[in-house]
Design a protein around this motif. Structure first.
Motif, PDB file in Angstrom:
ATOM      1  N   THR A 163     -27.745  10.764 -17.213  1.00 49.65           N
ATOM      2  CA  THR A 163     -27.421  12.182 -17.129  1.00 49.65           C
ATOM      3  C   THR A 163     -26.679  12.613 -18.388  1.00 49.65           C
ATOM      4  O   THR A 163     -26.137  11.799 -19.131  1.00 49.65           O
ATOM      5  N   THR A 178     -24.578   3.443 -15.355  1.00 46.94           N
ATOM      6  CA  THR A 178     -25.976   3.851 -15.212  1.00 46.94           C
ATOM      7  C   THR A 178     -26.102   5.367 -15.141  1.00 46.94           C
ATOM      8  O   THR A 178     -26.989   5.966 -15.742  1.00 46.94           O
ATOM      9  N   ARG A 179     -25.194   6.005 -14.412  1.00 51.27           N
ATOM     10  CA  ARG A 179     -25.233   7.470 -14.296  1.00 51.27           C
ATOM     11  C   ARG A 179     -24.978   8.134 -15.631  1.00 51.27           C
ATOM     12  O   ARG A 179     -25.611   9.125 -15.990  1.00 51.27           O
ATOM     13  N   GLU A 187     -21.546   3.857 -12.387  1.00 55.84           N
ATOM     14  CA  GLU A 187     -21.066   4.917 -13.273  1.00 55.84           C
ATOM     15  C   GLU A 187     -21.709   4.804 -14.653  1.00 55.84           C
ATOM     16  O   GLU A 187     -22.120   5.800 -15.253  1.00 55.84           O
TER      17      GLU A 187
END
Length: 211
Positions: free
Chosen positions: A200, A195-196, A193
Motif C-alpha cells: 500500500t 507486507t502491508r 505490517e
C-alpha cells in the motif's frame, strides 16, 4: 529524422553529380576527338562514328545504369544501418558493461540505446539487491520466529513430561510460555505490517515535536 534527410540529400546530390559529370565527360570527349583528323577507313573513326550516331541511346543507358547503381548503394546503406540497430537491440535483451557502438551517422541512436542499456543494468542491479534484501528478511524473520517458538515448545514439553512439578513451577512455566507466545504474535504482526507497507501507499502525517 536527421539521418533520413541526410541520406536523401546525398542521394539527390549523387544523381545530379553523376548526370552532370557524365554530360561534361561526353562534351569533353567530343571536343578532344573533334580536334583530331580522322579518315573514313580508320576503324577507330568508325567506332566513334557509330557511338556518335547512337549517342542518345548510350547516354540513356549510362544514365539508367548509374541511377540503378546509385540507388542500390543508397538503399543498401539504410538497410545496413537497420541490421546494426537490430543487432544492438538484441544486445539490449541481455545488457552488458560493453557500450553499444553504431556508425557515426547514427550517434543519436547509439546514445539513446546506451542510455537504455545503462538503465537496464541499474534495474537488474536493483532487482538483485531487492531479492537479496527479501532473502535476508526471510532469514532474519525465521530466526526471530524460531527463538520464542522454541521456548514455548520447550516449556510445554516440560509441563507435559513432568506431571509431578509443583503448581508454582507449572504456573511459572505457563506464564513464560504465554509471554513467548505473545512475543511470537507480535513478530507475526510486525511481519504483516511490513507486507502491508510494501503493498500500500503510505500517507505521511507530519506533526510538530518539541525536540
Amino acid at each position: 529524422s536527421q539521418l533520413s534527410r541526410q541520406l536523401l540529400f546525398q542521394y539527390i546530390a549523387a544523381i545530379i553529380g553523376y548526370t552532370v559529370g557524365l554530360l561534361l565527360l561526353v562534351l569533353l570527349a567530343w571536343r578532344v576527338l573533334s580536334s583530331f583528323t580522322w579518315y573514313y577507313d580508320d576503324p577507330l573513326y568508325r567506332f566513334f562514328k557509330w557511338i556518335a550516331d547512337y549517342i542518345l541511346l548510350w547516354l540513356g543507358l549510362f544514365l539508367f545504369g548509374g541511377w540503378i547503381t546509385i540507388t542500390y548503394f543508397f538503399l543498401s546503406k539504410p538497410l545496413k544501418y537497420l541490421d546494426e540497430v537490430i543487432i544492438a537491440a538484441e544486445r539490449l535483451a541481455q545488457p552488458s558493461d560493453t557500450a553499444i557502438s553504431l556508425p557515426q551517422a547514427m550517434k543519436t541512436v547509439q546514445d539513446e540505446m546506451n542510455l537504455v542499456r545503462e538503465q537496464a543494468l541499474r534495474n537488474a542491479m536493483a532487482a538483485r539487491e531487492a531479492e537479496q534484501r527479501k532473502n535476508d528478511l526471510i532469514v532474519y524473520l525465521a530466526h526471530d520466529l524460531k527463538t520464542p517458538l522454541t521456548s514455548v515448545i520447550g516449556y510445554l514439553n516440560l509441563i507435559r513430561d513432568e506431571p509431578d512439578i509443583s503448581p508454582e513451577v507449572r504456573t511459572r512455566y505457563i506464564g513464560i510460555s504465554l509471554e513467548k507466545a505473545q512475543r511470537l504474535e507480535d513478530l507475526i504482526n510486525e511481519f504483516f505490517e511490513i507486507t502491508r507497507f510494501n503493498l500500500t501507499k503510505l500517507t505521511l502525517e507530519p506533526a510538530r515535536i518539541n525536540l
